[in-house]
Design a protein around this motif. Sequence first.
Motif, PDB file in Angstrom:
ATOM      1  N   LEU A 187      -0.212  12.513  -8.776  1.00 15.06           N
ATOM      2  CA  LEU A 187      -0.597  12.387  -7.371  1.00 15.06           C
ATOM      3  C   LEU A 187      -1.451  11.145  -7.153  1.00 15.06           C
ATOM      4  CD1 LEU A 187      -0.646  13.605  -4.533  1.00 15.06           C
ATOM      5  CD2 LEU A 187      -2.636  14.963  -5.210  1.00 15.06           C
ATOM      6  N   LYS A 188      -2.342  10.885  -8.106  1.00 14.14           N
ATOM      7  CA  LYS A 188      -3.191   9.690  -8.002  1.00 14.14           C
ATOM      8  C   LYS A 188      -2.341   8.425  -8.040  1.00 14.14           C
ATOM      9  CE  LYS A 188      -7.088   7.363 -10.209  1.00 14.14           C
ATOM     10  NZ  LYS A 188      -8.039   7.379 -11.360  1.00 14.14           N
ATOM     11  N   HIS A 246       1.366   4.156  -2.709  1.00 14.64           N
ATOM     12  CA  HIS A 246       1.461   4.119  -1.247  1.00 14.64           C
ATOM     13  C   HIS A 246       0.417   3.189  -0.639  1.00 14.64           C
ATOM     14  CE1 HIS A 246       4.628   7.011  -0.563  1.00 14.64           C
ATOM     15  NE2 HIS A 246       4.063   7.884  -1.385  1.00 14.64           N
ATOM     16  N   HIS A 247      -0.779   3.175  -1.243  1.00 14.55           N
ATOM     17  CA  HIS A 247      -1.826   2.278  -0.749  1.00 14.55           C
ATOM     18  C   HIS A 247      -1.412   0.822  -0.922  1.00 14.55           C
ATOM     19  CE1 HIS A 247      -5.819   0.855   0.269  1.00 14.55           C
ATOM     20  NE2 HIS A 247      -5.822   0.124  -0.853  1.00 14.55           N
ATOM     21  N   ALA A 248      -0.797   0.495  -2.056  1.00 18.94           N
ATOM     22  CA  ALA A 248      -0.334  -0.871  -2.319  1.00 18.94           C
ATOM     23  C   ALA A 248       0.763  -1.266  -1.334  1.00 18.94           C
ATOM     24  CB  ALA A 248       0.173  -0.984  -3.754  1.00 18.94           C
ATOM     25  N   GLU A 264       0.819  -4.316   1.401  1.00 22.18           N
ATOM     26  CA  GLU A 264       1.882  -5.317   1.489  1.00 22.18           C
ATOM     27  C   GLU A 264       2.430  -5.415   2.914  1.00 22.18           C
ATOM     28  OE1 GLU A 264       4.953  -4.784  -1.378  1.00 22.18           O
ATOM     29  OE2 GLU A 264       3.582  -4.762  -3.087  1.00 22.18           O
ATOM     30  N   VAL A 265       2.646  -4.226   3.535  1.00 17.20           N
ATOM     31  CA  VAL A 265       3.152  -4.204   4.905  1.00 17.20           C
ATOM     32  C   VAL A 265       2.168  -4.880   5.843  1.00 17.20           C
ATOM     33  CG1 VAL A 265       3.719  -2.708   6.851  1.00 17.20           C
ATOM     34  CG2 VAL A 265       4.584  -2.165   4.570  1.00 17.20           C
ATOM     35  N   LYS A 266       0.884  -4.581   5.657  1.00 19.20           N
ATOM     36  CA  LYS A 266      -0.154  -5.171   6.505  1.00 19.20           C
ATOM     37  C   LYS A 266      -0.176  -6.687   6.370  1.00 19.20           C
ATOM     38  CE  LYS A 266      -5.092  -4.844   7.504  1.00 19.20           C
ATOM     39  NZ  LYS A 266      -6.378  -4.208   7.110  1.00 19.20           N
ATOM     40  N   GLU A 267      -0.053  -7.174   5.123  1.00 14.88           N
ATOM     41  CA  GLU A 267      -0.059  -8.602   4.884  1.00 14.88           C
ATOM     42  C   GLU A 267       1.169  -9.264   5.513  1.00 14.88           C
ATOM     43  OE1 GLU A 267      -0.368  -9.135   0.699  1.00 14.88           O
ATOM     44  OE2 GLU A 267      -2.432  -8.388   0.599  1.00 14.88           O
TER      45      GLU A 267
END
Length: 218
Positions: free
Chosen positions: A195-196, A202-204, A208-211
């Motif tokens: 899960l971690k 998902h955080h990565a 990437e999407v934000k960038e």
Amino acid sequence: MSSEHLQGGRVRGISIVKAVVTGNTSTYLGGKRETDGHTHTWTVYLKPFKSEDMSVYVKKVHFKLHDSYSQPMRIISKPPYRVSESGWGEFEIMIKVFFQDPAEKPVTFYHLLKLFPNETVTVKDKTLISEQYDEIIFTDPTSIMYPLLVNARPMDPNLSQHHRNFDELERKSFTSIIEARRKIKTEIADLSSRLKSQREYHHALKQEVKELEENNKT
């Protein structure tokens, strides 16, 4: 027994546990008996787990046999609480325990009469043994029952001896529980790790999407 515990004819806030063993033994006759076609003799019983005289607090025990038997309801009013018969088939026997004080509700057990070997029974000297550990729990016993329960006298060990080694069974059960807990703990740790990893992945992706979105704006 303090007076503050006694309310409405019952000893409040007290629970007394009486451990019992229900079971049966059976012996193969070597074939069908000519007179009735029966293949086994058997004895069904209720015994104290520890060597004590249950008649101090038990008034009688009803054994309800299969309806095909004459007098299927057998009433035993003193130890040993057992019924011996013969037959050819297995069936469920109701064992109902009545107490010296009728205000204390009867307790009912159900025992499946075993005649044929399988993984749940023991065979010793050609005698099949099927036993189960159980408990009668007296919660807020009546003021009549309380002294009978706490002052039960010992009895002849030969009348209360059971065949199955429940201490060994308890040890094996405890070992199984410890092993099961270990496996569950390992599985939880593995799931937590996975899960971690998923969260980090998902955080990565979000980063990437934000960038990408910021680059497109410029």
